[in-house]
Design a protein around this motif. Structure first.
Motif, PDB file in Angstrom:
ATOM      1  N   THR A  10       0.831  -1.204   0.000  1.00 56.63           N
ATOM      2  CA  THR A  10       0.000   0.000   0.000  1.00 56.63           C
ATOM      3  C   THR A  10       0.862   1.250   0.000  1.00 56.63           C
ATOM      4  O   THR A  10       0.606   2.210  -0.741  1.00 56.63           O
ATOM      5  CB  THR A  10      -0.928   0.011   1.224  1.00 56.63           C
ATOM      6  OG1 THR A  10      -1.804  -1.122   1.156  1.00 56.63           O
ATOM      7  CG2 THR A  10      -1.755   1.288   1.283  1.00 56.63           C
ATOM      8  N   THR A  13       2.674   1.646  -3.460  1.00 56.32           N
ATOM      9  CA  THR A  13       1.726   1.975  -4.531  1.00 56.32           C
ATOM     10  C   THR A  13       1.201   3.393  -4.390  1.00 56.32           C
ATOM     11  O   THR A  13       1.164   4.158  -5.359  1.00 56.32           O
ATOM     12  CB  THR A  13       0.547   0.987  -4.515  1.00 56.32           C
ATOM     13  OG1 THR A  13       1.046  -0.343  -4.701  1.00 56.32           O
ATOM     14  CG2 THR A  13      -0.448   1.331  -5.616  1.00 56.32           C
ATOM     15  N   GLN A  14       0.829   3.762  -3.163  1.00 58.30           N
ATOM     16  CA  GLN A  14       0.224   5.070  -2.955  1.00 58.30           C
ATOM     17  C   GLN A  14       1.248   6.200  -3.037  1.00 58.30           C
ATOM     18  O   GLN A  14       0.892   7.343  -3.319  1.00 58.30           O
ATOM     19  CB  GLN A  14      -0.476   5.102  -1.593  1.00 58.30           C
ATOM     20  CG  GLN A  14      -1.576   6.123  -1.480  1.00 58.30           C
ATOM     21  CD  GLN A  14      -2.739   5.824  -2.421  1.00 58.30           C
ATOM     22  OE1 GLN A  14      -3.032   4.668  -2.706  1.00 58.30           O
ATOM     23  NE2 GLN A  14      -3.399   6.872  -2.907  1.00 58.30           N
ATOM     24  N   ARG A  16       3.330   6.552  -5.298  1.00 59.34           N
ATOM     25  CA  ARG A  16       3.370   6.899  -6.726  1.00 59.34           C
ATOM     26  C   ARG A  16       4.788   7.201  -7.218  1.00 59.34           C
ATOM     27  O   ARG A  16       5.070   8.251  -7.787  1.00 59.34           O
ATOM     28  CB  ARG A  16       2.459   8.097  -7.008  1.00 59.34           C
ATOM     29  CG  ARG A  16       1.026   7.880  -6.573  1.00 59.34           C
ATOM     30  CD  ARG A  16       0.143   9.062  -6.913  1.00 59.34           C
ATOM     31  NE  ARG A  16      -1.165   8.944  -6.298  1.00 59.34           N
ATOM     32  CZ  ARG A  16      -2.179   8.191  -6.751  1.00 59.34           C
ATOM     33  NH1 ARG A  16      -1.991   7.474  -7.846  1.00 59.34           N
ATOM     34  NH2 ARG A  16      -3.320   8.152  -6.117  1.00 59.34           N
ATOM     35  N   GLU A  51      -4.694   0.151   6.705  1.00 60.96           N
ATOM     36  CA  GLU A  51      -4.510   0.450   5.279  1.00 60.96           C
ATOM     37  C   GLU A  51      -4.811   1.920   4.983  1.00 60.96           C
ATOM     38  O   GLU A  51      -4.076   2.582   4.243  1.00 60.96           O
ATOM     39  CB  GLU A  51      -5.405  -0.446   4.435  1.00 60.96           C
ATOM     40  CG  GLU A  51      -5.225  -0.218   2.930  1.00 60.96           C
ATOM     41  CD  GLU A  51      -6.099  -1.129   2.091  1.00 60.96           C
ATOM     42  OE1 GLU A  51      -6.019  -1.039   0.849  1.00 60.96           O
ATOM     43  OE2 GLU A  51      -6.857  -1.921   2.682  1.00 60.96           O
ATOM     44  N   ARG A  55      -2.071   4.596   3.666  1.00 58.56           N
ATOM     45  CA  ARG A  55      -2.312   5.299   2.398  1.00 58.56           C
ATOM     46  C   ARG A  55      -2.160   6.812   2.605  1.00 58.56           C
ATOM     47  O   ARG A  55      -1.532   7.506   1.803  1.00 58.56           O
ATOM     48  CB  ARG A  55      -3.714   4.973   1.878  1.00 58.56           C
ATOM     49  CG  ARG A  55      -4.001   5.568   0.502  1.00 58.56           C
ATOM     50  CD  ARG A  55      -5.429   5.299   0.063  1.00 58.56           C
ATOM     51  NE  ARG A  55      -5.718   3.872   0.074  1.00 58.56           N
ATOM     52  CZ  ARG A  55      -6.733   3.325   0.726  1.00 58.56           C
ATOM     53  NH1 ARG A  55      -7.561   4.086   1.426  1.00 58.56           N
ATOM     54  NH2 ARG A  55      -6.945   2.034   0.680  1.00 58.56           N
ATOM     55  N   HIS A  56      -2.730   7.314   3.680  1.00 54.93           N
ATOM     56  CA  HIS A  56      -2.624   8.744   3.999  1.00 54.93           C
ATOM     57  C   HIS A  56      -1.162   9.128   4.233  1.00 54.93           C
ATOM     58  O   HIS A  56      -0.695  10.166   3.741  1.00 54.93           O
ATOM     59  CB  HIS A  56      -3.457   9.030   5.257  1.00 54.93           C
ATOM     60  CG  HIS A  56      -3.592  10.472   5.596  1.00 54.93           C
ATOM     61  ND1 HIS A  56      -4.572  11.283   5.076  1.00 54.93           N
ATOM     62  CD2 HIS A  56      -2.861  11.279   6.427  1.00 54.93           C
ATOM     63  CE1 HIS A  56      -4.453  12.509   5.559  1.00 54.93           C
ATOM     64  NE2 HIS A  56      -3.420  12.538   6.385  1.00 54.93           N
ATOM     65  N   ALA A  58       1.519   7.569   3.051  1.00 53.38           N
ATOM     66  CA  ALA A  58       2.292   7.434   1.817  1.00 53.38           C
ATOM     67  C   ALA A  58       2.168   8.671   0.934  1.00 53.38           C
ATOM     68  O   ALA A  58       3.138   9.107   0.313  1.00 53.38           O
ATOM     69  CB  ALA A  58       1.833   6.200   1.050  1.00 53.38           C
ATOM     70  N   GLU A  59       0.988   9.246   0.886  1.00 55.36           N
ATOM     71  CA  GLU A  59       0.758  10.419   0.036  1.00 55.36           C
ATOM     72  C   GLU A  59       1.516  11.649   0.535  1.00 55.36           C
ATOM     73  O   GLU A  59       1.682  12.619  -0.204  1.00 55.36           O
ATOM     74  CB  GLU A  59      -0.735  10.728  -0.019  1.00 55.36           C
ATOM     75  CG  GLU A  59      -1.537   9.661  -0.761  1.00 55.36           C
ATOM     76  CD  GLU A  59      -3.033   9.867  -0.621  1.00 55.36           C
ATOM     77  OE1 GLU A  59      -3.436  10.697   0.231  1.00 55.36           O
ATOM     78  OE2 GLU A  59      -3.794   9.190  -1.334  1.00 55.36           O
ATOM     79  N   CYS A  86      -5.593  12.594   9.766  1.00 58.47           N
ATOM     80  CA  CYS A  86      -6.246  11.715   8.794  1.00 58.47           C
ATOM     81  C   CYS A  86      -7.675  11.410   9.239  1.00 58.47           C
ATOM     82  O   CYS A  86      -8.614  11.449   8.436  1.00 58.47           O
ATOM     83  CB  CYS A  86      -5.441  10.429   8.644  1.00 58.47           C
ATOM     84  SG  CYS A  86      -6.184   9.197   7.546  1.00 58.47           S
TER      85      CYS A  86
END
Length: 324
Positions: A10, A13-14, A16, A51, A55-56, A58-59, A86
């Motif tokens: 995750t 991928t997140q 990018r 997850e 994801r938060h 990672a961005e 988040c």
């Protein structure tokens, strides 16, 4: 912890393309799971899935060179506060109440140095709440912009100061001399071997002397230096914010900086057994590093304040909600 499998996938991928798949994926999986668990424990009852949190995260991760370990990057972030941000962005009611209680409710006291009328302070605080927590047709709540790099309280305060500045935009003073013209240009660090040697040998004493010198500043002077060195407000912006002309702000900045310089010099003279020539060389080092040291000290204060606040809040029940 629940189902923590796939957190590394995750994250990668997140992100990018800003981070590469790590060689030690199993270790990183454990670190991410621990970060999620520890953050949940700081805010009991605020439940985000692992997850969603990853994801938060990672961005908002800074770009990392291929092969560089991610553990130091994670350790540098205020992950528990990023978790709360988040949860607020997701609209969780308890998270919003905790944010209002532990952050927004403190704004009036923290902004008192702006010398605004009570009604104006109320407007600033309410506008800050709306900007950070309310979703608009064009975008999500601006608390999404918090990246975890630095204390959340400091980030909220800067947002409020910017709002106060916009509210006073109509009172812009005429452009006058900038503080850069009043404070002489400082020599760059590393300009000769002697200064490098002194800097390396007495770095700890220099930093401690600057810390001690800060005790001689008034609270207004500390706030002014913070706005200039940390929040990066120009003298024109500061003049509009504090309702004085730009040259007055410049004089205040010069005076506060001179106080730090003189008090640091006094502390160093008492602590170091240097020859007259050696002490003069050390003062050259002081001049070359003073502004950077001031910025760094404020950064340390924000980090420690954030850590102490999180420790004190661990397990605390939510308090009164800020008036809307």
């Amino acid at each position: 912890m629940g189902n923590g499998l796939g957190l590394v996938a995750t994250l990668v991928t997140q992100a990018r393309g800003r981070i590469a798949p790590p060689d030690d994926a199993a270790v990183l999986e454990g670190l991410l799971g621990h970060a999620w668990n520890a953050s949940r424990e700081k805010w009991p009852g605020v439940d985000l899935s692992a997850e969603l949190f990853v994801r938060h995260l990672a961005e908002r991760l800074p770009e990392v060179s291929p092969g560089s370990p991610l553990a130091p990057v994670l350790e540098s972030l205020s992950l528990a506060e990023l978790y709360l941000a988040c949860a607020c962005a997701q609209g969780l009611p308890l998270a919003t109440r905790l944010f209002e209680t532990h952050y927004l409710a403190k704004l009036p006291g923290m902004l008192g140095y702006l010398k605004q009328p009570s009604a104006a302070l109320d407007d600033i605080c309410q506008l800050t709440r709306v900007k950070l927590l309310v979703r608009t047709p064009e975008s999500g709540p601006r608390i999404n912009d918090y990246t975890g790099r630095g204390a959340l309280m400091s980030w909220v305060r800067v947002t409020a100061v910017r709002i106060a500045l916009k509210l006073q935009a109509a009172d812009k003073p005429e452009p006058e001399e900038d503080v850069a013209e009043l404070i002489e240009a400082l020599p760059a660090p590393g300009r000769d071997a002697e200064l490098d040697l002194i800097r390396q040998r007495h770095q700890a004493e220099l930093r401690q002397a600057i810390r001690d010198a800060f005790s001689a500043l008034s609270s207004d002077e500390r706030h002014l230096l913070r706005l200039y060195f940390v929040d990066k407000l120009s003298t024109t912006e500061l003049g509009a914010l504090l309702r004085v002309n730009q040259s007055t702000v410049s004089r205040w900045l010069k005076s506060a900086r001179q106080t730090v310089h003189d008090e640091t010099r006094r502390h160093l003279r008492a602590r170091l057994n240097l020859s007259a020539a050696g002490f003069q060389s050390f003062l050259d080092v002081l001049d070359s590093q003073l502004d950077l040291s001031i910025s760094q000290l404020f950064g340390e204060e924000d980090r420690l304040a954030g850590e102490r606040g999180l420790e004190a809040r661990g397990g605390a029940e939510p308090g009164p909600v800020m008036k809307r």
